[in-house]
Scaffold this motif. Sequence first.
Motif, mmCIF file in Angstrom:
data_model
loop_
_atom_site.group_PDB
_atom_site.id
_atom_site.type_symbol
_atom_site.label_atom_id
_atom_site.label_comp_id
_atom_site.label_asym_id
_atom_site.label_seq_id
_atom_site.Cartn_x
_atom_site.Cartn_y
_atom_site.Cartn_z
ATOM 1 N N UNK A 118 0.829 -1.210 0.000
ATOM 2 C CA UNK A 118 0.000 0.000 0.000
ATOM 3 C C UNK A 118 0.866 1.263 0.000
ATOM 4 N N UNK A 119 1.924 1.267 0.800
ATOM 5 C CA UNK A 119 2.827 2.426 0.851
ATOM 6 C C UNK A 119 3.479 2.635 -0.512
ATOM 7 N N UNK A 120 4.006 1.560 -1.101
ATOM 8 C CA UNK A 120 4.673 1.667 -2.403
ATOM 9 C C UNK A 120 3.695 2.104 -3.491
ATOM 10 N N UNK A 121 2.504 1.525 -3.498
ATOM 11 C CA UNK A 121 1.504 1.888 -4.509
ATOM 12 C C UNK A 121 1.084 3.348 -4.369
ATOM 13 N N UNK A 122 0.938 3.813 -3.129
ATOM 14 C CA UNK A 122 0.573 5.209 -2.898
ATOM 15 C C UNK A 122 1.683 6.137 -3.377
ATOM 16 N N UNK A 123 2.937 5.773 -3.126
ATOM 17 C CA UNK A 123 4.072 6.586 -3.573
ATOM 18 C C UNK A 123 4.094 6.686 -5.092
#
Length: 88
Positions: A68-73
């Motif tokens: 989720x963090x990577x996708x949001x970035x």
Amino acid sequence: MLVIPFTLNRPRAAPVPADGTVTAALRAAALLHEGPEHLRVHESRAGARGVLFAIAPSLDAARALCLAVCARAIAETPELTGWLVDVL
């Protein structure tokens, strides 16, 4: 605390972002109330490798948080358009 390794891969046709862009994008996307404790990133011309230290109830939950963090970035940073993430 769980440690989740990940990679972000830059498409060949995409320009190489300025130094620090990937790290800044990931740190901005790591919402502390979701459980990430610390983030370590190594950027290169091919993309980035890193680890996310997370407080989560299970390994699967920690991996989902990292994804989720990577996708949001990626979604929130125009320089990372088209990049791919792999959570290990």
